[in-house]
Design an enzyme around this catalytic site. Structure first.
Site, PDB file in Angstrom:
ATOM      1  N   ALA A  66     -11.813 -18.358  -1.075  1.00 51.91           N
ATOM      2  CA  ALA A  66     -11.773 -17.426   0.048  1.00 51.91           C
ATOM      3  C   ALA A  66     -11.373 -18.237   1.281  1.00 51.91           C
ATOM      4  O   ALA A  66     -11.546 -19.467   1.306  1.00 51.91           O
ATOM      5  CB  ALA A  66     -13.139 -16.793   0.238  1.00 51.91           C
ATOM      6  N   GLY A 112     -13.494 -18.303  -4.654  1.00 52.58           N
ATOM      7  CA  GLY A 112     -13.011 -16.927  -4.838  1.00 52.58           C
ATOM      8  C   GLY A 112     -11.777 -16.858  -5.727  1.00 52.58           C
ATOM      9  O   GLY A 112     -11.514 -15.827  -6.350  1.00 52.58           O
ATOM     10  N   GLU A 115     -13.085 -16.851  -9.134  1.00 48.47           N
ATOM     11  CA  GLU A 115     -13.711 -15.529  -9.360  1.00 48.47           C
ATOM     12  C   GLU A 115     -12.644 -14.457  -9.603  1.00 48.47           C
ATOM     13  O   GLU A 115     -12.846 -13.545 -10.404  1.00 48.47           O
ATOM     14  CB  GLU A 115     -14.600 -15.175  -8.171  1.00 48.47           C
ATOM     15  N   GLU A 135     -18.730 -23.492  -3.851  1.00 48.39           N
ATOM     16  CA  GLU A 135     -19.470 -22.793  -2.795  1.00 48.39           C
ATOM     17  C   GLU A 135     -20.702 -23.548  -2.301  1.00 48.39           C
ATOM     18  O   GLU A 135     -20.988 -23.579  -1.106  1.00 48.39           O
ATOM     19  CB  GLU A 135     -19.887 -21.384  -3.269  1.00 48.39           C
TER      20      GLU A 135
HETATM   21  N1  DAK Z   1      -9.475 -21.578   3.207  1.00 48.88           N
HETATM   22  C1  DAK Z   1      -8.662 -21.757   4.276  1.00 48.88           C
HETATM   23  N2  DAK Z   1      -7.722 -22.693   4.326  1.00 48.88           N
HETATM   24  C2  DAK Z   1      -7.585 -23.502   3.255  1.00 48.88           C
HETATM   25  C3  DAK Z   1      -8.394 -23.355   2.102  1.00 48.88           C
HETATM   26  C4  DAK Z   1      -9.380 -22.343   2.121  1.00 48.88           C
HETATM   27  N3  DAK Z   1     -10.153 -22.107   1.072  1.00 48.88           N
HETATM   28  N4  DAK Z   1      -8.027 -24.313   1.219  1.00 48.88           N
HETATM   29  C5  DAK Z   1      -7.021 -25.009   1.796  1.00 48.88           C
HETATM   30  N5  DAK Z   1      -6.760 -24.509   3.009  1.00 48.88           N
HETATM   31  C6  DAK Z   1      -5.724 -24.961   3.949  1.00 48.88           C
HETATM   32  C7  DAK Z   1      -6.145 -26.276   4.610  1.00 48.88           C
HETATM   33  O1  DAK Z   1      -7.017 -26.039   5.692  1.00 48.88           O
HETATM   34  C8  DAK Z   1      -4.796 -26.800   5.053  1.00 48.88           C
HETATM   35  O2  DAK Z   1      -4.395 -26.118   6.207  1.00 48.88           O
HETATM   36  P1  DAK Z   1      -4.101 -26.923   7.604  1.00 48.88           P
HETATM   37  O3  DAK Z   1      -5.370 -27.595   7.905  1.00 48.88           O
HETATM   38  O4  DAK Z   1      -2.988 -27.852   7.254  1.00 48.88           O
HETATM   39  O5  DAK Z   1      -3.723 -25.833   8.569  1.00 48.88           O
HETATM   40  C9  DAK Z   1      -3.858 -26.360   3.942  1.00 48.88           C
HETATM   41  O6  DAK Z   1      -4.542 -25.284   3.274  1.00 48.88           O
HETATM   42  C10 DAK Z   1      -3.576 -27.442   2.913  1.00 48.88           C
HETATM   43  O7  DAK Z   1      -4.824 -27.956   2.480  1.00 48.88           O
HETATM   44  P2  DAK Z   1      -5.145 -29.503   2.413  1.00 48.88           P
HETATM   45  O8  DAK Z   1      -4.389 -30.268   3.449  1.00 48.88           O
HETATM   46  O9  DAK Z   1      -6.624 -29.659   2.421  1.00 48.88           O
HETATM   47  O10 DAK Z   1      -4.534 -29.871   0.970  1.00 48.88           O
HETATM   48  P3  DAK Z   1      -4.992 -31.024  -0.003  1.00 48.88           P
HETATM   49  O11 DAK Z   1      -3.977 -31.079  -1.081  1.00 48.88           O
HETATM   50  O12 DAK Z   1      -5.300 -32.287   0.743  1.00 48.88           O
HETATM   51  O13 DAK Z   1      -6.396 -30.533  -0.624  1.00 48.88           O
HETATM   52  C11 DAK Z   1      -7.871 -28.907  -1.614  1.00 48.88           C
HETATM   53  C12 DAK Z   1      -6.416 -29.413  -1.449  1.00 48.88           C
HETATM   54  C13 DAK Z   1      -7.826 -27.600  -2.426  1.00 48.88           C
HETATM   55  C14 DAK Z   1      -8.662 -29.959  -2.418  1.00 48.88           C
HETATM   56  C15 DAK Z   1      -8.512 -28.708  -0.228  1.00 48.88           C
HETATM   57  O14 DAK Z   1      -7.608 -27.933   0.574  1.00 48.88           O
HETATM   58  C16 DAK Z   1      -9.822 -28.009  -0.286  1.00 48.88           C
HETATM   59  O15 DAK Z   1     -10.847 -28.617  -0.610  1.00 48.88           O
HETATM   60  N6  DAK Z   1      -9.831 -26.708   0.057  1.00 48.88           N
HETATM   61  C17 DAK Z   1     -11.027 -25.925   0.137  1.00 48.88           C
HETATM   62  C18 DAK Z   1     -11.513 -25.522  -1.230  1.00 48.88           C
HETATM   63  C19 DAK Z   1     -12.729 -24.674  -1.096  1.00 48.88           C
HETATM   64  O16 DAK Z   1     -13.808 -25.200  -0.775  1.00 48.88           O
HETATM   65  N7  DAK Z   1     -12.533 -23.366  -1.209  1.00 48.88           N
HETATM   66  C20 DAK Z   1     -13.523 -22.396  -0.805  1.00 48.88           C
HETATM   67  C21 DAK Z   1     -14.534 -22.212  -1.881  1.00 48.88           C
HETATM   68  S1  DAK Z   1     -15.784 -21.189  -1.302  1.00 48.88           S
HETATM   69  C22 DAK Z   1     -17.364 -14.085   0.623  1.00 48.88           C
HETATM   70  C23 DAK Z   1     -17.159 -13.965  -0.733  1.00 48.88           C
HETATM   71  C24 DAK Z   1     -16.699 -15.055  -1.442  1.00 48.88           C
HETATM   72  C25 DAK Z   1     -16.519 -16.259  -0.782  1.00 48.88           C
HETATM   73  C26 DAK Z   1     -16.760 -16.372   0.566  1.00 48.88           C
HETATM   74  C27 DAK Z   1     -17.217 -15.305   1.312  1.00 48.88           C
HETATM   75  N8  DAK Z   1     -17.844 -12.974   1.378  1.00 48.88           N
HETATM   76  C28 DAK Z   1     -17.928 -11.721   0.724  1.00 48.88           C
HETATM   77  C29 DAK Z   1     -17.963 -13.055   2.772  1.00 48.88           C
HETATM   78  C30 DAK Z   1     -16.003 -17.363  -1.544  1.00 48.88           C
HETATM   79  C31 DAK Z   1     -16.090 -18.602  -1.044  1.00 48.88           C
HETATM   80  C32 DAK Z   1     -15.241 -19.625  -1.579  1.00 48.88           C
HETATM   81  O17 DAK Z   1     -14.211 -19.395  -2.195  1.00 48.88           O
END
Ligand code: DAK
Length: 260
Positions: A66, A112, A115, A135
């Site tokens: 997400a 997400g 999911e 998460e």
């Molecule tokens: N959200 C927003 N932006 C993201 C993103 C994300 N999940 N994942 C990557 N990006 C963006 C980065 O911020 C970056 O943008 P800039 O900073 O350059 O503007 C761009 O994508 C490229 O990412 P990286 O520079 O970090 O790329 P790398 O190859 O170095 O790393 C990575 C790739 C996938 C390992 C890293 O980007 C990363 O760790 N990303 C986050 C992964 C993550 O933690 N995902 C979220 C999981 S929690 C909800 C229901 C469900 C959820 C939430 C709320 N509600 C009903 C309210 C679910 C939550 C989740 O999914």
């Protein structure tokens, strides 16, 4: 259909939905979920569509979760409401969709994103896929079905290991655990998904929709699964697809089934 964050391609009776926010690694924001929901509604009504593939645009990511920047400031109540809305309008819709949906996982498949893949009926991964539920590293738990659908697919122990340590697993590990139905090289991913979707489309879509519903019912409420199967098995006998399927077998020809 004109969307900002998703794009669509068509081949035969199969539609491929691309999550198209490459700069954000295809992270799901509210607008993307809204568009996905609209698109699913339209394909449901479209009799020319026999199956869907969901994938991410580009080579690097299916969906990296997400959109963290968007949900960073949500209150507890907003989180709860959005989780409910997401389940109702996208994730449960996919899970219960009466036409087969295949996730073609082409890289990061996190939070997400995993999911979303779990809600699909079938998952195919490319060898560079990384699948995880990070998460807890953000102080959250999975909110779009991960705590329920992951254990149902790979068992409680493996699911809890993934959920509690938040670390992604490789495509090989995911295949070994049954999280992926198939594992292919990246260049073969969409072709494999298309061929699998086409192979389903020779059969009765109505019967397939009953089968999906019976399988899902048993997973959601194991005490009701058998009852659901019996009811739907009986219902199949009144359909023109049943007459066509059996008739074709007896006449030694290929069946020509109705679309939903
Ligand atoms: N959200 C927003 N932006 C993201 C993103 C994300 N999940 N994942 C990557 N990006 C963006 C980065 O911020 C970056 O943008 P800039 O900073 O350059 O503007 C761009 O994508 C490229 O990412 P990286 O520079 O970090 O790329 P790398 O190859 O170095 O790393 C990575 C790739 C996938 C390992 C890293 O980007 C990363 O760790 N990303 C986050 C992964 C993550 O933690 N995902 C979220 C999981 S929690 C909800 C229901 C469900 C959820 C939430 C709320 N509600 C009903 C309210 C679910 C939550 C989740 O999914």
């Amino acid at each position: 259909m004109n969307f900002k964050n998703i794009s669509i391609s068509s081949s035969k009776s199969i539609r491929t939905i691309y999550i198209s926010r490459q700069k954000q690694l295809n992270a799901l924001n509210a607008q993307t979920l809204e568009e996905l929901s609209m698109c699913l509604g339209q394909f449901l009504e479209d009799k020319d569509v026999r199956g869907l593939i969901i994938t991410g645009e580009g080579k690097k990511s299916f969906v990296a979760g997400a959109d963290i920047k968007e949900f960073a400031k949500y209150s507890s109540n907003e989180g709860l409401k959005l989780s409910e809305k997401g389940h109702k309008t996208v994730f449960d819709v996919i899970y219960n969709y009466p036409k087969p949906i295949i996730a073609a996982i082409n890289g990061y498949c996190l939070g997400g994103g995993l999911e979303l893949a779990l809600a699909c009926h079938i998952r195919i991964g490319s060898s560079n896929a990384l699948l995880g539920l990070p998460e807890v590293s953000l102080g959250l738990i999975p909110g779009y079905g991960g705590t329920q659908r992951l254990p149902a697919l790979i068992g409680r122990g493996r699911a809890l290991e993934m959920i509690l340590n938040g670390k992604p697993i490789t495509a090989e590990q995911a295949y070994e655990w049954g999280l992926l139905n198939h594992l292919v090289d990246q260049e073969d991913l969409l072709d494999k998904a298309q061929k699998l979707a086409e192979s389903f489309s020779n059969n009765s879509l109505l019967a397939q929709s009953h089968a999906i519903a019976a399988v899902n019912r048993g997973l959601i409420d194991p005490s009701k699964g058998q009852e659901e199967e019996i009811k739907r098995f009986g219902a199949c006998f009144q359909t023109s697809d049943f007459k066509e399927g059996v008739g074709a077998f007896l006449e030694k020809r290929r069946p020509d089934f109705n679309n939903l």
